[in-house]
Motif scaffolding. Structure first.
Motif, mmCIF file in Angstrom:
data_model
loop_
_atom_site.group_PDB
_atom_site.id
_atom_site.type_symbol
_atom_site.label_atom_id
_atom_site.label_comp_id
_atom_site.label_asym_id
_atom_site.label_seq_id
_atom_site.Cartn_x
_atom_site.Cartn_y
_atom_site.Cartn_z
ATOM 1 N N ASP A 33 42.957 -64.528 42.876
ATOM 2 C CA ASP A 33 42.566 -63.840 41.637
ATOM 3 C C ASP A 33 43.202 -64.504 40.426
ATOM 4 O OD1 ASP A 33 45.016 -62.819 42.813
ATOM 5 O OD2 ASP A 33 45.074 -61.358 41.185
ATOM 6 N N GLY A 36 55.258 -66.907 39.760
ATOM 7 C CA GLY A 36 55.393 -66.017 38.617
ATOM 8 C C GLY A 36 54.579 -64.753 38.844
ATOM 9 N N GLY A 37 54.940 -63.712 38.126
ATOM 10 C CA GLY A 37 54.163 -62.472 38.238
ATOM 11 C C GLY A 37 54.791 -61.401 37.380
ATOM 12 N N THR A 38 54.072 -60.319 37.231
ATOM 13 C CA THR A 38 54.657 -59.188 36.509
ATOM 14 C C THR A 38 55.609 -58.433 37.434
ATOM 15 O OG1 THR A 38 52.553 -59.062 35.328
ATOM 16 C CG2 THR A 38 54.065 -57.264 34.981
ATOM 17 N N ASN A 88 44.384 -67.041 49.748
ATOM 18 C CA ASN A 88 43.367 -65.987 49.815
ATOM 19 C C ASN A 88 43.980 -64.653 49.378
ATOM 20 O OD1 ASN A 88 44.760 -66.630 52.433
ATOM 21 N ND2 ASN A 88 44.128 -64.527 52.836
ATOM 22 N N ILE A 117 52.469 -71.347 42.840
ATOM 23 C CA ILE A 117 51.780 -70.582 43.881
ATOM 24 C C ILE A 117 50.982 -69.464 43.219
ATOM 25 C CG2 ILE A 117 52.127 -69.155 45.931
ATOM 26 C CD1 ILE A 117 54.920 -70.582 46.187
ATOM 27 N N LEU A 118 49.686 -69.407 43.513
ATOM 28 C CA LEU A 118 48.819 -68.397 42.899
ATOM 29 C C LEU A 118 47.970 -67.717 43.955
ATOM 30 C CD1 LEU A 118 47.363 -70.537 39.939
ATOM 31 C CD2 LEU A 118 49.198 -68.842 39.772
ATOM 32 N N HIS A 178 56.133 -56.370 45.736
ATOM 33 C CA HIS A 178 55.684 -55.712 46.983
ATOM 34 C C HIS A 178 55.536 -56.748 48.099
ATOM 35 C CE1 HIS A 178 51.665 -57.266 46.023
ATOM 36 N NE2 HIS A 178 51.721 -56.669 44.828
ATOM 37 N N MET A 181 47.066 -67.135 53.940
ATOM 38 C CA MET A 181 48.164 -66.212 54.241
ATOM 39 C C MET A 181 47.591 -64.983 54.929
ATOM 40 S SD MET A 181 49.104 -64.356 50.612
ATOM 41 C CE MET A 181 49.841 -62.869 51.335
ATOM 42 N N GLY A 198 52.970 -58.024 49.453
ATOM 43 C CA GLY A 198 51.971 -59.070 49.178
ATOM 44 C C GLY A 198 52.633 -60.263 48.499
ATOM 45 N N HIS A 199 53.486 -59.991 47.502
ATOM 46 C CA HIS A 199 54.218 -61.079 46.821
ATOM 47 C C HIS A 199 55.145 -61.795 47.798
ATOM 48 C CE1 HIS A 199 53.845 -58.249 43.153
ATOM 49 N NE2 HIS A 199 53.036 -59.267 42.913
ATOM 50 N N SER A 223 48.541 -54.173 46.149
ATOM 51 C CA SER A 223 48.700 -54.598 44.759
ATOM 52 C C SER A 223 49.696 -53.668 44.094
ATOM 53 C CB SER A 223 47.360 -54.552 44.011
ATOM 54 O OG SER A 223 46.919 -53.212 43.902
ATOM 55 N N ARG A 283 48.058 -59.298 29.827
ATOM 56 C CA ARG A 283 47.840 -57.926 30.236
ATOM 57 C C ARG A 283 48.636 -57.011 29.324
ATOM 58 N NH1 ARG A 283 49.362 -57.927 36.198
ATOM 59 N NH2 ARG A 283 49.928 -55.751 35.955
ATOM 60 N N SER A 295 49.256 -52.335 41.235
ATOM 61 C CA SER A 295 48.547 -51.188 40.634
ATOM 62 C C SER A 295 48.288 -50.103 41.671
ATOM 63 C CB SER A 295 47.262 -51.610 39.925
ATOM 64 O OG SER A 295 46.688 -52.718 40.510
ATOM 65 N N ARG A 337 51.589 -48.250 42.007
ATOM 66 C CA ARG A 337 51.843 -47.365 40.854
ATOM 67 C C ARG A 337 50.991 -46.099 40.943
ATOM 68 N NH1 ARG A 337 51.411 -52.372 38.070
ATOM 69 N NH2 ARG A 337 49.408 -51.738 37.184
HETATM 70 P P1 ATP Z 1 48.701 -55.597 39.425
HETATM 71 O O1 ATP Z 1 48.068 -54.777 40.527
HETATM 72 O O2 ATP Z 1 49.622 -54.806 38.534
HETATM 73 O O3 ATP Z 1 47.705 -56.433 38.662
HETATM 74 P P2 ATP Z 1 49.587 -57.633 41.368
HETATM 75 O O4 ATP Z 1 49.851 -56.870 42.621
HETATM 76 O O5 ATP Z 1 48.331 -58.438 41.286
HETATM 77 O O6 ATP Z 1 49.720 -56.651 40.115
HETATM 78 P P3 ATP Z 1 51.166 -59.679 40.018
HETATM 79 O O7 ATP Z 1 52.620 -59.577 39.713
HETATM 80 O O8 ATP Z 1 50.210 -59.597 38.901
HETATM 81 O O9 ATP Z 1 50.856 -58.546 41.141
HETATM 82 O O10 ATP Z 1 50.874 -60.997 40.894
HETATM 83 C C1 ATP Z 1 51.671 -62.154 40.868
HETATM 84 C C2 ATP Z 1 51.045 -63.193 41.785
HETATM 85 O O11 ATP Z 1 51.009 -62.729 43.142
HETATM 86 C C3 ATP Z 1 49.587 -63.565 41.433
HETATM 87 O O12 ATP Z 1 49.406 -64.952 41.657
HETATM 88 C C4 ATP Z 1 48.776 -62.764 42.453
HETATM 89 O O13 ATP Z 1 47.535 -63.382 42.741
HETATM 90 C C5 ATP Z 1 49.695 -62.813 43.664
HETATM 91 N N1 ATP Z 1 49.515 -61.676 44.570
HETATM 92 C C6 ATP Z 1 49.892 -60.387 44.361
HETATM 93 N N2 ATP Z 1 49.582 -59.612 45.402
HETATM 94 C C7 ATP Z 1 48.989 -60.406 46.328
HETATM 95 C C8 ATP Z 1 48.430 -60.185 47.636
HETATM 96 N N3 ATP Z 1 48.412 -58.961 48.185
HETATM 97 N N4 ATP Z 1 47.890 -61.254 48.284
HETATM 98 C C9 ATP Z 1 47.894 -62.507 47.716
HETATM 99 N N5 ATP Z 1 48.404 -62.763 46.491
HETATM 100 C C10 ATP Z 1 48.947 -61.747 45.802
#
Ligand code: ATP
Length: 229
Positions: free
Chosen positions: A119, A19-21, A143, A115-116, A26, A190, A28-29, A196, A56, A198, A201
């Protein structure tokens, strides 16, 4: 390997849930989903964009745009599917409700793996009915630069409540995920990616390139719809 993340791989093959916003989705996801799938031998991963994220402020792009970008980003990978359940729901996007919905769809025995990133995991005690999550799914923690370094995976400090809830649940062996539908916590490594949503953006807002931080079709979508300006 399963073609459809929700149904393939046999009844006992764990299914990943991310899940995520995704504001925007990107690399990272995508690497998080792909590396979890590989490291934990998942049938696939369902990406579930939040409709109204409860933890949020209002997202910077609409739920329809975030859903469209998630679909574009995963179109070429049959192991990653996009679930629009939270976007279509009138309720707030609580993970506990989403996992209950998946349980009703997939049955009580199918192993589910939430999966988280590190953070998100550290912030778990702020989530609605967070302790119920352990009854509904396993939790995999990766991580993330700035939160937990490669090789450590685990956030440096955990709240005492989360620490207590994790006791007795740790597993270093992904094979354990097949032996029960829920309840284990599995850290995995990973490729560290300091990307991120943010950051993306901010870069777009300030007129900088975000190429190679997200898939090209998502880049094109952001430009065509003039998002994040
Ligand atoms: P924002 O910067 O807007 O807070 P974000 O990049 O953290 O967004 P989310 O959609 O809030 O993205 O994250 C969804 C999930 O993906 C969360 O579990 C977050 O920990 C994980 N995640 C996002 N980017 C990464 C990354 N670069 N490495 C590992 N996990 C990530």
């Amino acid at each position: 390997m399963a073609a459809e993340a929700g149904s393939g791989g046999g009844a006992n093959t764990p299914l990943g849930v991310l899940g995520g916003t995704f504001d925007p989705i990107h690399l990272g996801h995508l690497r998080l989903a792909e590396e979890a799938r590989e490291a934990l031998a998942l049938a696939g991963v369902r990406l579930i964009p939040a409709g109204q994220p409860p933890h949020r402020g209002t997202p910077h792009s609409t739920a329809e745009d975030r859903l469209a970008m998630a679909r574009l980003a995963t179109a070429a990978n049959p192991a990653l599917t996009v679930d629009d359940g939270e976007v279509r729901s009138a309720q707030k996007s609580y993970t506990v409700l989403t996992l209950q919905r998946l349980r009703a769809e997939l049955g009580a025995q199918r192993p589910l793996v939430l999966i988280l990133g590190a953070d998100a995991f550290a912030g778990l005690p702020a989530w609605h009915r967070w302790e119920a999550l352990f009854e509904l799914a396993h939790i995999a923690v990766a991580n993330r630069p700035g939160y937990a370094p490669h090789g450590r995976r685990w956030p440096a400090t955990l709240s005492p409540a989360l620490d207590a809830a994790c006791r007795g649940r740790h597993s270093a062996d992904p094979a354990d995920l097949r032996t029960a539908p829920a309840g284990r916590i599995v850290p995995f490594d990973m490729t560290p990616l300091a990307i991120s949503a943010s950051l993306i953006r901010d870069l777009v807002k300030n007129g900088h390139s975000v190429r190679y931080l997200l898939p090209d079709p998502v880049l094109d979508y952001i430009a065509a719809h003039r998002l994040y300006r």
